[in-house]
Design a protein around this motif. Structure first.
Motif, PDB file in Angstrom:
ATOM      1  N   GLU A 172      11.966  30.990  -2.905  1.00 49.99           N
ATOM      2  CA  GLU A 172      13.244  31.245  -3.583  1.00 49.99           C
ATOM      3  C   GLU A 172      14.386  30.448  -2.961  1.00 49.99           C
ATOM      4  OE1 GLU A 172      12.198  35.794  -4.984  1.00 49.99           O
ATOM      5  OE2 GLU A 172      13.722  35.494  -3.446  1.00 49.99           O
ATOM      6  N   ALA A 173      14.284  30.221  -1.651  1.00 47.14           N
ATOM      7  CA  ALA A 173      15.355  29.473  -0.973  1.00 47.14           C
ATOM      8  C   ALA A 173      15.226  27.972  -1.222  1.00 47.14           C
ATOM      9  CB  ALA A 173      15.306  29.752   0.524  1.00 47.14           C
ATOM     10  N   GLY A 174      14.110  27.564  -1.821  1.00 49.08           N
ATOM     11  CA  GLY A 174      13.944  26.149  -2.159  1.00 49.08           C
ATOM     12  C   GLY A 174      13.060  25.377  -1.197  1.00 49.08           C
ATOM     13  N   ILE A 175      12.343  26.082  -0.327  1.00 53.01           N
ATOM     14  CA  ILE A 175      11.395  25.377   0.551  1.00 53.01           C
ATOM     15  C   ILE A 175      10.133  25.104  -0.273  1.00 53.01           C
ATOM     16  CG2 ILE A 175       9.985  25.537   2.659  1.00 53.01           C
ATOM     17  CD1 ILE A 175      12.251  27.245   3.875  1.00 53.01           C
ATOM     18  N   ILE A 230      18.810  26.596   5.799  1.00 49.35           N
ATOM     19  CA  ILE A 230      17.733  25.908   6.522  1.00 49.35           C
ATOM     20  C   ILE A 230      16.895  25.070   5.558  1.00 49.35           C
ATOM     21  CG2 ILE A 230      15.610  26.356   7.857  1.00 49.35           C
ATOM     22  CD1 ILE A 230      17.194  28.728   9.142  1.00 49.35           C
ATOM     23  N   ALA A 231      16.679  25.607   4.350  1.00 49.63           N
ATOM     24  CA  ALA A 231      15.924  24.868   3.330  1.00 49.63           C
ATOM     25  C   ALA A 231      16.656  23.575   2.966  1.00 49.63           C
ATOM     26  CB  ALA A 231      15.750  25.735   2.087  1.00 49.63           C
ATOM     27  N   GLU A 232      17.986  23.670   2.855  1.00 54.03           N
ATOM     28  CA  GLU A 232      18.764  22.483   2.478  1.00 54.03           C
ATOM     29  C   GLU A 232      18.667  21.381   3.526  1.00 54.03           C
ATOM     30  OE1 GLU A 232      22.537  24.281   1.666  1.00 54.03           O
ATOM     31  OE2 GLU A 232      21.874  24.933  -0.334  1.00 54.03           O
ATOM     32  N   LYS A 233      18.384  21.778   4.757  1.00 53.53           N
ATOM     33  CA  LYS A 233      18.235  20.771   5.827  1.00 53.53           C
ATOM     34  C   LYS A 233      16.792  20.258   5.907  1.00 53.53           C
ATOM     35  CE  LYS A 233      22.394  21.123   7.843  1.00 53.53           C
ATOM     36  NZ  LYS A 233      23.329  20.028   8.102  1.00 53.53           N
ATOM     37  N   LYS A 234      15.981  20.690   4.934  1.00 50.85           N
ATOM     38  CA  LYS A 234      14.616  20.146   4.786  1.00 50.85           C
ATOM     39  C   LYS A 234      13.609  20.618   5.843  1.00 50.85           C
ATOM     40  CE  LYS A 234      15.955  17.445   1.343  1.00 50.85           C
ATOM     41  NZ  LYS A 234      16.338  18.366   0.299  1.00 50.85           N
ATOM     42  N   PHE A 235      13.856  21.792   6.417  1.00 55.50           N
ATOM     43  CA  PHE A 235      12.861  22.362   7.320  1.00 55.50           C
ATOM     44  C   PHE A 235      11.768  23.029   6.484  1.00 55.50           C
ATOM     45  CE2 PHE A 235      16.515  21.878   9.970  1.00 55.50           C
ATOM     46  CZ  PHE A 235      16.066  21.793  11.277  1.00 55.50           C
TER      47      PHE A 235
END
Ligand code: LLP
Length: 385
Positions: free
Chosen positions: A68-71, A48-53
């Motif tokens: 940690e997930a990059g958000i 979900i983070a990779e999709k920029k949410f």
């Protein structure tokens, strides 16, 4: 024989769901923040983070998962009726975007802690709009009798005191009326309430920098395959048509279940089939500890015998778990092909509020989720389901 139980997540479906949400919000000032409580599985949050949410978090731990997930911190909001001082400190330290606040006292504490940091933090007021969500009473949050949100009484107190709360900036309004909402009229009524409340906010605090309408869009538990992606078009349409705020005001949505619910399946095996005079029980190796929803809300998830051929005769089973509670049941008189020890069972729509609500009761350990490199066979089995 496969080692069960385990959660299987279909990432093709998850990605397709996320892509559709992006498609439906493109060109608008609508922004979707994932409600991590629905499923905090690392790989899910990372996807979900990779999709920029962005992320809607309800604890310090969830803020940590999001980071940690990059958000990015600028896309993290912190909600919840009972934020601890430590969590507030952590959130301020991490410089998250905003706090969604639920009481006058909480705002006073945030103000004090922000003062210690020498900072001013963004606050959105979560008002209790007293709007019916037409859903299960245990997942209704926007009625006067619910513990959530600021009551009209405390809202007046906050308005009277706001100039003395110097380390808090009142930037937005937040609402969340409930979960598993399938009647669009609930969201429409929410829009009407927001329209009625926003002018008063602007008159007191100067400007509405953003609006957060919460989450709550439901999924089809009866037809998880036919209806694998919720009707996001109609959902966003309600807000486009009925919210009476300028296009310049960003609107945030905190969707959980509708993003991840249908991508998950709980795979479990029949341990025993036992009979009484009136009933046949299929005792599974997964229980309320891995999927609490049926025991807690009487929720019904579709239960299937994996790899059954279409001409098998059906018989009624009470499908139960191994936990020492009578409420540890996934359904009564569920029609299934003849079951025997070792049969693999798929319980559908377990992507939301299954893994994240799992319990340690009866000494249970957390179960794995696939696909992962650890168990490629399990992945193959599940993939063809
Ligand atoms: N925002 C806030 C402030 C919330 O409290 C929730 C969910 C959400 C967003 C996300 O709602 P969703 O889009 O997932 O409906 N355990 C229950 C659901 C509890 C929902 C709690 N709050 C269940 O299994 O049905």
């Amino acid at each position: 024989m496969e080692s069960t139980p385990y959660y299987f997540y279909d990432y093709d479906l998850l990605n397709a769901t996320l892509d559709l949400v992006q498609e439906e919000t493109k060109g608008s000032n609508f922004h979707v923040y994932y409600a991590i409580k629905a499923n905090n599985n690392k790989k899910i949050v990372k996807t979900i983070a990779e999709k920029k949410f962005g992320a809607d978090c309800v604890s310090g731990a969830e803020i940590q998962f999001a980071l940690e997930a990059g958000i990015p911190n600028s896309k993290i909001v912190f909600a919840g009726v009972g934020k601890t001082d430590e969590e507030i400190r952590f959130a301020i330290g991490m410089n998250i975007a905003a706090f969604n606040c639920e009481s006058f006292e909480e705002i006073e504490v945030i103000n004090e802690i922000a003062q210690e940091f020498g900072r001013t933090v963004n606050v959105a007021l979560r008002l209790n709009p007293n709007v019916n969500a037409y859903t299960h009473e245990k997942i209704t949050t926007g009625l006067n009798e619910n513990k959530f949100g600021i009551s009209p009484y405390e809202y007046e107190e906050i308005k009277n005191a706001h100039t003395s709360l110097t380390n808090v900036s009142f930037v937005g309004l937040h609402f969340h009326i409930g979960s598993q909402i399938t009647e669009m009229k609930a969201f429409k009524n929410l829009c009407f309430r927001i329209n009625a409340l926003k002018d008063d906010f602007i008159a007191t605090f100067g400007k509405l920098q953003y609006l957060n309408v919460g989450g709550g869009l439901g999924i089809d538990y009866n037809n998880p395959v036919e209806n694998s992606i919720p009707d996001f078009k109609s959902y966003f349409r309600v807000f486009k048509d009925h919210l009476n705020i300028g296009m310049d005001v960003p609107v945030y949505f905190e969707l959980g279940r509708s993003l991840v619910g249908q991508c998950g399946t709980l795979f479990t095996k029949v341990l025993y089939v036992k009979r009484s005079e009136q009933k046949q029980f299929a005792v599974l190796d997964a229980g309320m500890t891995e999927l609490l929803r049926p025991a807690m809300y009487g929720a019904q998830h579709k239960i299937e015998k994996y790899n059954a051929s279409s001409n098998e005769l059906l018989a009624p089973y009470d499908v139960v778990g191994p936990i020492c509670e009578s409420s540890d049941s996934f359904g009564e008189n569920v029609l299934l092909p003849k079951l025997k020890r070792g049969d693999l069972i798929a319980i559908r729509s377990c992507g939301a509020y299954a893994e994240s609500m799992s319990l340690r009761y009866n000494g249970r350990e957390a179960i794995p989720s696939y696909p992962s490199a650890v168990n490629a066979t399990a992945f193959k089995v599940a993939k063809t389901a």
